[in-house]
Scaffold this motif. Structure first.
Motif, PDB file in Angstrom:
ATOM      1  N   SER A   1       4.262  10.868   2.259  1.00  0.00           N
ATOM      2  CA  SER A   1       4.020  11.242   4.009  1.00  0.00           C
ATOM      3  C   SER A   1       3.239   9.953   4.598  1.00  0.00           C
ATOM      4  O   SER A   1       2.191   9.508   4.129  1.00  0.00           O
ATOM      5  CB  SER A   1       2.939  12.571   3.748  1.00  0.00           C
ATOM      6  N   ILE A   2       3.881   9.715   5.677  1.00  0.00           N
ATOM      7  CA  ILE A   2       3.475   8.613   6.289  1.00  0.00           C
ATOM      8  C   ILE A   2       3.038   8.850   7.482  1.00  0.00           C
ATOM      9  O   ILE A   2       3.546   9.904   8.282  1.00  0.00           O
ATOM     10  CB  ILE A   2       4.790   7.530   6.685  1.00  0.00           C
ATOM     11  N   ALA A   3       1.759   8.457   7.996  1.00  0.00           N
ATOM     12  CA  ALA A   3       1.164   8.813   9.178  1.00  0.00           C
ATOM     13  C   ALA A   3       2.097   8.251  10.618  1.00  0.00           C
ATOM     14  O   ALA A   3       2.670   7.364  10.490  1.00  0.00           O
ATOM     15  CB  ALA A   3      -0.262   8.220   9.444  1.00  0.00           C
ATOM     16  N   GLY A   4       2.040   9.245  11.473  1.00  0.00           N
ATOM     17  CA  GLY A   4       3.135   8.761  12.449  1.00  0.00           C
ATOM     18  C   GLY A   4       2.605   7.527  13.375  1.00  0.00           C
ATOM     19  O   GLY A   4       3.316   6.806  13.597  1.00  0.00           O
ATOM     20  N   GLU A   5       1.174   7.312  13.292  1.00  0.00           N
ATOM     21  CA  GLU A   5       0.731   6.063  13.752  1.00  0.00           C
ATOM     22  C   GLU A   5       1.210   4.827  13.331  1.00  0.00           C
ATOM     23  O   GLU A   5       1.553   4.068  14.080  1.00  0.00           O
ATOM     24  CB  GLU A   5      -0.836   5.984  13.826  1.00  0.00           C
TER      25      GLU A   5
ATOM     26  N   SER B   1       5.088   6.566  -5.770  1.00  0.00           N
ATOM     27  CA  SER B   1       4.614   7.071  -4.503  1.00  0.00           C
ATOM     28  C   SER B   1       3.667   6.305  -4.047  1.00  0.00           C
ATOM     29  O   SER B   1       3.338   6.081  -2.619  1.00  0.00           O
ATOM     30  CB  SER B   1       4.319   8.570  -4.526  1.00  0.00           C
ATOM     31  N   LEU B   2       2.737   5.935  -4.926  1.00  0.00           N
ATOM     32  CA  LEU B   2       1.511   5.143  -4.453  1.00  0.00           C
ATOM     33  C   LEU B   2       1.762   3.709  -3.852  1.00  0.00           C
ATOM     34  O   LEU B   2       1.307   3.360  -2.815  1.00  0.00           O
ATOM     35  CB  LEU B   2       0.498   4.967  -5.689  1.00  0.00           C
ATOM     36  N   PHE B   3       2.819   3.106  -4.491  1.00  0.00           N
ATOM     37  CA  PHE B   3       3.417   1.902  -4.273  1.00  0.00           C
ATOM     38  C   PHE B   3       4.055   2.131  -2.878  1.00  0.00           C
ATOM     39  O   PHE B   3       3.730   1.060  -2.049  1.00  0.00           O
ATOM     40  CB  PHE B   3       4.315   1.308  -5.328  1.00  0.00           C
ATOM     41  N   VAL B   4       4.761   3.077  -2.565  1.00  0.00           N
ATOM     42  CA  VAL B   4       5.488   3.020  -1.399  1.00  0.00           C
ATOM     43  C   VAL B   4       4.385   3.076  -0.133  1.00  0.00           C
ATOM     44  O   VAL B   4       4.332   2.623   0.927  1.00  0.00           O
ATOM     45  CB  VAL B   4       6.259   4.339  -1.344  1.00  0.00           C
ATOM     46  N   GLN B   5       3.644   4.150  -0.458  1.00  0.00           N
ATOM     47  CA  GLN B   5       2.343   4.235   0.375  1.00  0.00           C
ATOM     48  C   GLN B   5       1.690   3.137   0.693  1.00  0.00           C
ATOM     49  O   GLN B   5       1.302   2.880   2.117  1.00  0.00           O
ATOM     50  CB  GLN B   5       1.081   5.337  -0.492  1.00  0.00           C
ATOM     51  N   GLN B   6       1.446   2.350  -0.295  1.00  0.00           N
ATOM     52  CA  GLN B   6       0.687   0.904  -0.040  1.00  0.00           C
ATOM     53  C   GLN B   6       1.621  -0.095   0.618  1.00  0.00           C
ATOM     54  O   GLN B   6       1.132  -0.715   1.642  1.00  0.00           O
ATOM     55  CB  GLN B   6       0.431   0.202  -1.430  1.00  0.00           C
ATOM     56  N   ILE B   7       2.903   0.031   0.476  1.00  0.00           N
ATOM     57  CA  ILE B   7       3.735  -0.885   1.301  1.00  0.00           C
ATOM     58  C   ILE B   7       3.872  -0.426   2.713  1.00  0.00           C
ATOM     59  O   ILE B   7       3.549  -1.406   3.554  1.00  0.00           O
ATOM     60  CB  ILE B   7       5.295  -0.723   0.803  1.00  0.00           C
TER      61      ILE B   7
END
Lengths: 360, 304
Positions: free
Chosen positions: B140-144, B2-8
C-alpha cells in the motif's frame, strides 16, 4: 631567529601583551569567565589563520574545516584519556603540560594525515565543486564520529556511540594556549611569506600559468591543505581540553561556516585580519549575551554588508606591522640604525684608542 | 520483497522532493554559477507560509493545497528581494567566492529571522492532501507519495519546455553561455536573472508543499539538511542541467532510503542506518571524482 629588527619588536610586543594579561588575571580583574572567552578567541584565531592558508592563499574555499577540528579534538581527548588510564604523565603541573602538548600535536598530525587523504583526490576539483566536496567530507567525518563507540560517553573501552564524550581533563591553560597561538601564527605567517607561500599565491592567481612555469600544483595544494588541517586539529585539541566535554553535533556545517565568516570578515589573506576577526567575533557575542536571540541576525546582515561594500574583507591582504607604525610616528628603524652605527663607531673608536694605547 | 518495493517508493517520494529542490538550485546555478545556499531556506519560508495560509483556505471552503498559490507569491517576493538587495550588488563587484559567502549569510539571515519570529520549536501543519492509500503489487502506497512523484516529473518537463522552447528560456540560455554576448544581442541580463530567481523561489514553494504533505511540520532550520542534500542531488546529476537535477534527486532519495533499510543487514551491523547521511555524501564525492561535472554533465576543458 630574531635576526630582523621587526621580529624583535613583535616578540617584545607579544610578551608585553602576555604580561598585561598575566597581571589582569592574577589580580582578578579578569575572572575565569573572561579568561575562558579569551581562550576561545585563541582557538578561533588558530582556526581562522589555518583557513587563511587554504582559502586566502591557495584560493580554494573550504567549508568542511570543522571536520578536521573534530578529528583533532577527539584524537587529543582520547589520548589524554588513555594516558590517564595508563597513569602516564598523569601528575600535575609539568606532567600535565607535556600530556596536553603531546595530545594536541597528535591530534594535529592525524588531522593533517586526513588532510592529505581528503585533499589528494578532491583537490583536482575546482571552485564550487571543491567547496562541496570538503563540505561532504566534513559531514562524513561528523557522522562517523557520531557513530563510533570510542568517541562517546566515557570514551575508549567504556564508550557508547552517539553520546557526548565526557570527562576530558581540562588541561588547557590560558598561558600555554596563548603561546601556542603565537607560535602557530608566527609559523603560518612565515610559511605564507616563504617560497611556498608565493607558490600558493601563484596557483591562486592562475593555475594554468603556474603549471606552465613548472610548479607541481597538486603537490603544493595538498601541502597547504594538510598544513591547514594540522592547525585545525591543533585548535580542536585545545577546544576539547578547554570544554571538558565534546558533543557530537558541535562540529557541523555551521561550525565550519563560523570560521569561514571570521576569515572573510578579517580579509581572506591577512593574518592580522584573522587575529582581529577571531577575537572580535568571539568576544562580541559574549558581550552581547542579552541580545543572544538577535546575534546571528546581526552577524548575517553585517556579513552581507561587508560583502557588498568591501568584498575583500576588512583587512583585505593588508598585514598590520608594528615596526611600520613605529617608523611612521617615531622614525624607529632609522633611530635604531643610527644608534647601532653610533655604538659601532664608538667601539671602533674605543678599539682604535686602545690600539693607539698599545702602540705607545 | 514487499518491504523492498515499499522502500523503493519511499525513496522515490523523498527523491521527488529532493528533485524539486534541486531543480531550484540548478536553475540559478545554470545561469549565474552561484550556489544559492539560501534556497533551502526559501523552502522554510514556503512552509511557514503554508502553516498560516492552509487554515485560511480551509475556512474559505477551498482545498488545502490551494494555499500553495499564496506560498508561491510569498516565496517569489522573498527570492526577488534577496536577489535585488544582496546578490546583485555583490555580483557587480565581487568574485565567485564573495557571492557564495553572501548566499551563505543570506541563509543564516533567513533562518534567524524565522527563529526570532516563530521560535525554534517546529510548528505543525494540518493535512494538505486527504488521499486514500493505493495498492501496487501488494504494497500500500500513500497517496501523497504518488502525487509527489507525479508533480516532480511534471515540473521537470515544464521547465525543460520553458528553457528550450520559449523566448525567456532562450535568453536564460544565452545569459548562462556568455553574459557579455547576451548583452550585445539585446538580452536584458538583469531581468533574466531576477526572473530565474523568481522561478527558483516558486519551485521552492512547491517543494515546501510536497515536503509538508509528507512531513507536516515547519521549523527554522528545516531548510538546512534538506537544502544540502538537494544540492548534492543537483551536483550528482550535473548542476545546471534540468533532467540531471531530477535524476540526482531520485538517486539520492533511493540511496538514502535503501541504505537506511539495508546497510546494517549487508555490512553485518558495521554501517548502521545512522550512516545514511554519510553514504549520500560519499556517493557525491565518488561521483565527482569519476565525473567532475556530474552524471549528465559535460566535461569542459579549460582553454588557456
Amino acid at each position: 631567529m630574531f635576526s630582523k629588527l621587526s621580529s624583535k619588536v613583535n616578540f617584545i610586543a607579544v610578551t608585553l601583551l602576555f604580561l598585561i594579561l598575566v597581571v589582569l588575571r592574577e589580580t582578578g580583574i579578569f575572572n575565569n569567565y573572561v579568561m575562558g572567552i579569551l581562550m576561545l578567541a585563541c582557538i578561533s584565531i588558530i582556526m581562522t589563520a589555518s583557513l587563511n592558508v587554504a582559502t586566502g592563499y591557495l584560493g580554494q574555499l573550504v567549508i568542511g574545516h570543522a571536520g578536521f577540528m573534530a578529528i583533532g579534538a577527539y584524537t587529543a581527548a582520547l589520548i589524554t584519556k588513555a594516558f590517564a588510564n595508563a597513569d602516564i604523565l598523569n601528575g600535575s603541573g609539568i606532567e600535565n603540560f607535556f600530556r596536553f602538548i603531546i595530545a594536541i600535536i597528535a591530534g594535529g598530525i592525524l588531522a593533517a594525515i586526513f588532510g592529505v587523504l581528503v585533499g589528494a583526490p578532491t583537490l583536482r576539483l575546482k571552485g564550487d565543486y571543491l567547496a562541496i566536496a570538503t563540505l561532504g567530507f566534513g559531514e562524513i567525518i561528523r557522522v562517523i564520529i557520531q557513530n563510533l563507540k570510542i568517541c562517546g560517553g566515557k570514551g575508549l573501552a567504556q564508550g557508547s556511540a552517539g553520546q557526548a564524550l565526557i570527562g576530558i581533563n581540562r588541561l588547557a591553560d590560558f598561558y600555554v594556549v596563548y603561546w601556542i597561538t603565537v607560535l602557530s601564527l608566527a609559523f603560518l605567517f612565515c610559511f605564507a611569506r616563504s617560497r611556498y607561500g608565493r607558490v600558493l599565491k601563484a596557483i591562486r592567481e592562475d593555475e594554468i600559468a603556474a603549471t606552465a612555469v613548472g610548479i607541481k600544483t597538486t603537490r603544493y595544494k595538498i601541502l597547504a591543505f594538510s598544513m591547514s588541517a594540522f592547525f585545525a586539529g591543533l585548535a580542536g585539541g585545545i577546544f576539547a581540553h578547554y570544554l571538558g566535554t565534546l558533543a557530537p553535533g558541535t562540529f557541523d556545517f555551521n561550525k565550519s561556516i563560523e570560521y569561514v565568516i571570521m576569515g572573510v570578515f578579517g580579509g581572506m589573506s591577512s593574518f592580522s585580519g584573522s587575529v582581529i576577526a577571531g577575537t572580535v567575533l568571539t568576544v562580541l557575542p559574549e558581550a552581547l549575551r542579552s541580545f543572544a536571540d538577535y546575534r546571528m541576525l546581526a552577524y548575517s546582515v553585517a556579513l552581507i554588508l561587508v560583502m557588498i561594500y568591501r568584498p575583500q574583507g576588512l583587512f583585505g591582504s593588508y598585514e598590520f606591522s608594528l615596526t611600520e607604525q613605529l617608523d611612521k610616528y617615531f622614525d624607529f628603524t632609522n633611530k635604531v640604525q643610527a644608534r647601532k652605527e653610533k655604538k659601532a663607531a664608538e667601539k671602533k673608536a674605543g678599539k682604535a684608542a686602545a690600539g693607539e694605547g698599545g702602540e705607545k | 520483497m514487499s518491504l523492498f518495493v515499499q522502500q523503493i517508493f519511499n525513496g522515490l517520494k523523498v527523491g521527488s522532493v529532493y528533485a524539486l529542490v534541486a531543480l531550484g538550485y540548478t536553475m540559478v546555478y545554470g545561469i549565474i554559477r552561484l550556489i544559492n545556499f539560501a534556497h533551502g531556506d526559501f523552502i522554510m519560508v514556503g512552509a511557514y507560509t503554508l502553516c498560516y495560509t492552509i487554515p485560511l483556505m480551509v475556512n474559505a471552503g477551498m482545498p488545502a493545497w490551494m494555499a500553495v498559490v499564496l506560498g508561491i507569491v510569498v516565496c517569489v517576493i522573498v527570492g526577488v528581494v534577496v536577489e535585488l538587495l544582496a546578490y546583485r550588488p555583490v555580483r557587480k563587484k565581487g568574485t565567485n567566492m564573495t557571492a557564495l559567502i553572501t548566499a551563505i549569510s543570506m541563509s543564516l539571515f533567513l533562518q534567524n529571522t524565522a527563529q526570532s519570529l516563530f521560535g525554534s520549536a517546529p510548528k505543525p501543519i494540518t493535512t494538505i492532501f486527504d488521499l486514500e492509500p493505493i495498492n501496487i503489487a501488494g504494497v500500500s502506497i500513500a497517496g501523497e507519495t504518488l502525487v509527489t512523484i507525479l508533480i516532480g516529473f511534471a515540473v521537470m518537463i515544464t521547465l525543460t519546455v520553458v528553457v528550450n522552447k520559449t523566448k525567456i528560456g532562450r535568453s536564460m540560455r544565452a545569459v548562462s553561455q556568455d553574459r557579455q554576448a547576451a548583452i550585445l544581442t539585446g538580452v536584458n541580463v538583469n531581468r533574466t536573472i531576477t526572473l530565474t530567481f523568481a522561478i527558483g523561489a516558486a519551485l521552492a514553494a512547491l517543494a515546501a508543499l510536497m515536503y509538508c504533505a509528507n512531513y507536516p511540520a515547519a521549523s527554522p532550520t528545516m531548510g538546512g539538511m534538506l537544502g544540502l542534500k538537494a544540492f548534492v542531488a543537483a551536483v550528482l546529476g550535473g548542476i545546471g542541467i534540468i533532467p540531471g537535477a531530477m535524476l540526482g534527486g531520485i538517486l539520492v532519495g533511493l540511496v538514502e532510503s535503501l541504505s537506511k533499510a539495508y546497510s546494517a543487514v549487508l555490512t553485518g551491523g558495521i554501517i548502521t542506518s545512522a550512516f545514511s547521511d554519510a553514504v549520500v555524501f560519499m556517493i557525491l564525492i565518488f561521483v565527482l571524482l569519476i565525473r567532475p561535472a556530474g552524471i549528465l554533465g559535460k566535461n569542459e576543458r579549460e582553454k588557456v
